[in-house]
Design a protein around this motif. Structure first.
Motif, PDB file in Angstrom:
ATOM      1  N   ALA A  17       0.849  -1.183   0.000  1.00  0.00           N
ATOM      2  CA  ALA A  17       0.000   0.000   0.000  1.00  0.00           C
ATOM      3  C   ALA A  17       0.889   1.239   0.000  1.00  0.00           C
ATOM      4  CB  ALA A  17      -0.906  -0.008   1.213  1.00  0.00           C
ATOM      5  N   VAL A  18       0.462   2.238  -0.743  1.00  0.00           N
ATOM      6  CA  VAL A  18       1.215   3.485  -0.858  1.00  0.00           C
ATOM      7  C   VAL A  18       0.255   4.630  -0.558  1.00  0.00           C
ATOM      8  CG1 VAL A  18       2.583   4.921  -2.404  1.00  0.00           C
ATOM      9  CG2 VAL A  18       2.647   2.436  -2.665  1.00  0.00           C
ATOM     10  N   SER A  19       0.697   5.572   0.269  1.00  0.00           N
ATOM     11  CA  SER A  19      -0.128   6.748   0.568  1.00  0.00           C
ATOM     12  C   SER A  19      -0.008   7.759  -0.559  1.00  0.00           C
ATOM     13  CB  SER A  19       0.329   7.400   1.873  1.00  0.00           C
ATOM     14  OG  SER A  19       0.130   6.521   2.946  1.00  0.00           O
ATOM     15  N   VAL A  20      -1.143   8.324  -0.969  1.00  0.00           N
ATOM     16  CA  VAL A  20      -1.171   9.329  -2.028  1.00  0.00           C
ATOM     17  C   VAL A  20      -2.055  10.501  -1.595  1.00  0.00           C
ATOM     18  CG1 VAL A  20      -0.669   7.711  -3.921  1.00  0.00           C
ATOM     19  CG2 VAL A  20      -3.037   8.090  -3.216  1.00  0.00           C
ATOM     20  N   PRO A  21      -1.868  11.681  -2.206  1.00  0.00           N
ATOM     21  CA  PRO A  21      -2.611  12.879  -1.793  1.00  0.00           C
ATOM     22  C   PRO A  21      -4.131  12.740  -1.786  1.00  0.00           C
ATOM     23  CG  PRO A  21      -0.787  13.510  -3.197  1.00  0.00           C
ATOM     24  CD  PRO A  21      -0.848  12.005  -3.220  1.00  0.00           C
ATOM     25  N   GLY A  23      -5.892  10.213  -1.073  1.00  0.00           N
ATOM     26  CA  GLY A  23      -6.356   9.299  -0.040  1.00  0.00           C
ATOM     27  C   GLY A  23      -6.891   7.985  -0.576  1.00  0.00           C
ATOM     28  N   GLN A  24      -6.901   7.814  -1.907  1.00  0.00           N
ATOM     29  CA  GLN A  24      -7.384   6.558  -2.466  1.00  0.00           C
ATOM     30  C   GLN A  24      -6.433   5.417  -2.099  1.00  0.00           C
ATOM     31  OE1 GLN A  24      -7.140   5.708  -6.741  1.00  0.00           O
ATOM     32  NE2 GLN A  24      -5.903   7.558  -6.999  1.00  0.00           N
ATOM     33  N   GLN A  25      -6.915   4.194  -2.202  1.00  0.00           N
ATOM     34  CA  GLN A  25      -6.102   3.016  -1.942  1.00  0.00           C
ATOM     35  C   GLN A  25      -5.296   2.694  -3.191  1.00  0.00           C
ATOM     36  OE1 GLN A  25      -8.695  -0.128  -0.728  1.00  0.00           O
ATOM     37  NE2 GLN A  25      -9.375   0.945   1.097  1.00  0.00           N
ATOM     38  N   VAL A  26      -3.977   2.716  -3.066  1.00  0.00           N
ATOM     39  CA  VAL A  26      -3.075   2.439  -4.186  1.00  0.00           C
ATOM     40  C   VAL A  26      -2.023   1.445  -3.710  1.00  0.00           C
ATOM     41  CG1 VAL A  26      -1.374   3.456  -5.754  1.00  0.00           C
ATOM     42  CG2 VAL A  26      -3.427   4.720  -5.187  1.00  0.00           C
ATOM     43  N   PHE A  46       0.601   0.526 -10.783  1.00  0.00           N
ATOM     44  CA  PHE A  46      -0.101   0.503  -9.514  1.00  0.00           C
ATOM     45  C   PHE A  46      -1.535   0.042  -9.703  1.00  0.00           C
ATOM     46  CE2 PHE A  46       3.231   3.616  -9.101  1.00  0.00           C
ATOM     47  CZ  PHE A  46       3.705   3.443  -7.795  1.00  0.00           C
ATOM     48  N   LEU A  47      -2.059  -0.629  -8.677  1.00  0.00           N
ATOM     49  CA  LEU A  47      -3.486  -0.946  -8.631  1.00  0.00           C
ATOM     50  C   LEU A  47      -4.172   0.144  -7.829  1.00  0.00           C
ATOM     51  CD1 LEU A  47      -3.396  -4.785  -7.951  1.00  0.00           C
ATOM     52  CD2 LEU A  47      -3.791  -3.589 -10.115  1.00  0.00           C
ATOM     53  N   ALA A  48      -5.263   0.641  -8.375  1.00  0.00           N
ATOM     54  CA  ALA A  48      -6.028   1.720  -7.751  1.00  0.00           C
ATOM     55  C   ALA A  48      -7.513   1.437  -7.993  1.00  0.00           C
ATOM     56  CB  ALA A  48      -5.618   3.068  -8.332  1.00  0.00           C
ATOM     57  N   PRO A  49      -8.118   0.546  -7.198  1.00  0.00           N
ATOM     58  CA  PRO A  49      -9.502   0.117  -7.438  1.00  0.00           C
ATOM     59  C   PRO A  49     -10.528   1.240  -7.466  1.00  0.00           C
ATOM     60  CG  PRO A  49      -8.454  -1.259  -5.761  1.00  0.00           C
ATOM     61  CD  PRO A  49      -7.516  -0.130  -6.056  1.00  0.00           C
ATOM     62  N   GLN A  50     -10.237   2.358  -6.849  1.00  0.00           N
ATOM     63  CA  GLN A  50     -11.226   3.437  -6.774  1.00  0.00           C
ATOM     64  C   GLN A  50     -11.337   4.259  -8.060  1.00  0.00           C
ATOM     65  OE1 GLN A  50      -9.537   4.384  -2.737  1.00  0.00           O
ATOM     66  NE2 GLN A  50     -11.626   5.125  -2.476  1.00  0.00           N
ATOM     67  N   ILE A  51     -10.524   3.956  -9.082  1.00  0.00           N
ATOM     68  CA  ILE A  51     -10.667   4.672 -10.352  1.00  0.00           C
ATOM     69  C   ILE A  51     -11.629   3.964 -11.301  1.00  0.00           C
ATOM     70  CG2 ILE A  51      -8.361   5.684 -10.150  1.00  0.00           C
ATOM     71  CD1 ILE A  51      -7.475   3.777 -12.460  1.00  0.00           C
ATOM     72  N   GLU A  54     -17.240   2.220 -13.326  1.00  0.00           N
ATOM     73  CA  GLU A  54     -18.549   2.032 -12.696  1.00  0.00           C
ATOM     74  C   GLU A  54     -18.330   1.889 -11.197  1.00  0.00           C
ATOM     75  OE1 GLU A  54     -21.122  -0.799 -14.542  1.00  0.00           O
ATOM     76  OE2 GLU A  54     -20.311  -0.326 -16.519  1.00  0.00           O
ATOM     77  N   GLY A  55     -18.812   2.875 -10.458  1.00  0.00           N
ATOM     78  CA  GLY A  55     -18.678   2.836  -9.016  1.00  0.00           C
ATOM     79  C   GLY A  55     -17.387   3.441  -8.501  1.00  0.00           C
ATOM     80  N   GLY A  56     -16.548   3.911  -9.403  1.00  0.00           N
ATOM     81  CA  GLY A  56     -15.290   4.530  -8.982  1.00  0.00           C
ATOM     82  C   GLY A  56     -15.527   5.909  -8.396  1.00  0.00           C
ATOM     83  N   SER A  57     -14.686   6.273  -7.454  1.00  0.00           N
ATOM     84  CA  SER A  57     -14.880   7.563  -6.795  1.00  0.00           C
ATOM     85  C   SER A  57     -13.728   8.533  -7.042  1.00  0.00           C
ATOM     86  CB  SER A  57     -15.052   7.347  -5.293  1.00  0.00           C
ATOM     87  OG  SER A  57     -13.907   6.708  -4.755  1.00  0.00           O
ATOM     88  N   VAL A  58     -12.721   8.126  -7.818  1.00  0.00           N
ATOM     89  CA  VAL A  58     -11.555   8.983  -8.067  1.00  0.00           C
ATOM     90  C   VAL A  58     -11.421   9.216  -9.572  1.00  0.00           C
ATOM     91  CG1 VAL A  58      -9.062   9.229  -7.807  1.00  0.00           C
ATOM     92  CG2 VAL A  58     -10.390   8.167  -5.982  1.00  0.00           C
ATOM     93  N   SER A  59     -11.522  10.473  -9.983  1.00  0.00           N
ATOM     94  CA  SER A  59     -11.401  10.837 -11.400  1.00  0.00           C
ATOM     95  C   SER A  59      -9.926  10.989 -11.770  1.00  0.00           C
ATOM     96  CB  SER A  59     -12.113  12.163 -11.657  1.00  0.00           C
ATOM     97  OG  SER A  59     -11.405  13.219 -11.004  1.00  0.00           O
ATOM     98  N   HIS A  60      -9.669  11.127 -13.077  1.00  0.00           N
ATOM     99  CA  HIS A  60      -8.301  11.369 -13.522  1.00  0.00           C
ATOM    100  C   HIS A  60      -7.763  12.666 -12.925  1.00  0.00           C
ATOM    101  CE1 HIS A  60      -4.959  12.615 -16.105  1.00  0.00           C
ATOM    102  NE2 HIS A  60      -4.724  11.317 -16.167  1.00  0.00           N
ATOM    103  N   GLU A  61      -8.590  13.694 -12.863  1.00  0.00           N
ATOM    104  CA  GLU A  61      -8.154  14.975 -12.299  1.00  0.00           C
ATOM    105  C   GLU A  61      -7.753  14.825 -10.840  1.00  0.00           C
ATOM    106  OE1 GLU A  61     -11.040  14.590 -14.119  1.00  0.00           O
ATOM    107  OE2 GLU A  61     -10.110  15.395 -15.922  1.00  0.00           O
ATOM    108  N   GLN A  62      -8.471  14.000 -10.093  1.00  0.00           N
ATOM    109  CA  GLN A  62      -8.128  13.766  -8.691  1.00  0.00           C
ATOM    110  C   GLN A  62      -6.887  12.889  -8.562  1.00  0.00           C
ATOM    111  OE1 GLN A  62     -12.106  12.215  -7.966  1.00  0.00           O
ATOM    112  NE2 GLN A  62     -12.343  13.695  -6.291  1.00  0.00           N
ATOM    113  N   ALA A  63      -6.689  11.983  -9.507  1.00  0.00           N
ATOM    114  CA  ALA A  63      -5.560  11.054  -9.447  1.00  0.00           C
ATOM    115  C   ALA A  63      -4.264  11.654  -9.986  1.00  0.00           C
ATOM    116  CB  ALA A  63      -5.889   9.775 -10.218  1.00  0.00           C
ATOM    117  N   ALA A  64      -4.341  12.732 -10.767  1.00  0.00           N
ATOM    118  CA  ALA A  64      -3.125  13.326 -11.352  1.00  0.00           C
ATOM    119  C   ALA A  64      -2.102  13.724 -10.289  1.00  0.00           C
ATOM    120  CB  ALA A  64      -3.490  14.504 -12.252  1.00  0.00           C
TER     121      ALA A  64
END
Length: 126
Positions: A17-21, A23-26, A46-51, A54-64
């Motif tokens: 697990a890696v912490s990112v700005p 807060g998503q799970q990566v 990296f695996l980032a299930p929240q992107i 369908e049902g994802g809560s992190v957009s590309h803009e948030q993940a950048a």
């Protein structure tokens, strides 16, 4: 190191697990080196299930900013410790595992490419 394959795993990595700005799970899935147009590229996958679409809560803009952070704070120190100086670093996020080089329209993936510059990652537009 590159003689047998188009893409070579730099070193086996344990999923971690890696912490990112955002807060998503990566979690880091793998680190690959490959030759792209005569240059060494390091790919941090990296695996980032929240992107997920369908049902994802992190957009590309948030993940950048997450990808910027992963490049500067994880990839560059890792490469320095391995003694590798790539021309480019690719940070990719996927909502589920997908073997490198395969395509699956149901898998959500975000990619950013950076040019290492000392301790900084300079974003390179595709």
């Amino acid at each position: 190191m590159f003689a047998c394959c188009a893409s070579t795993e730099l070193a086996a990595v344990e999923p971690m697990a890696v912490s990112v700005p955002s807060g998503q799970q990566v979690s880091l899935a793998e680190v690959l080196l490959d030759d792209s147009q005569g240059e060494t590229w390091a790919r941090f996958r990296f695996l980032a299930p929240q992107i997920a679409r369908e049902g994802g809560s992190v957009s590309h803009e948030q993940a950048a900013p997450d990808m910027d952070h992963l490049c500067a704070d994880l990839a560059l120190p890792y490469l320095a410790a391995q003694g590798v100086r790539p021309a480019r670093v690719v940070i990719s996020l996927a909502d589920r595992p997908l073997p490198f080089g395969l395509q699956d329209a149901t898998v959500t993936q975000f990619f950013e490419v950076y040019r290492p510059d000392g301790a900084s990652c300079i974003w390179e537009a595709f």
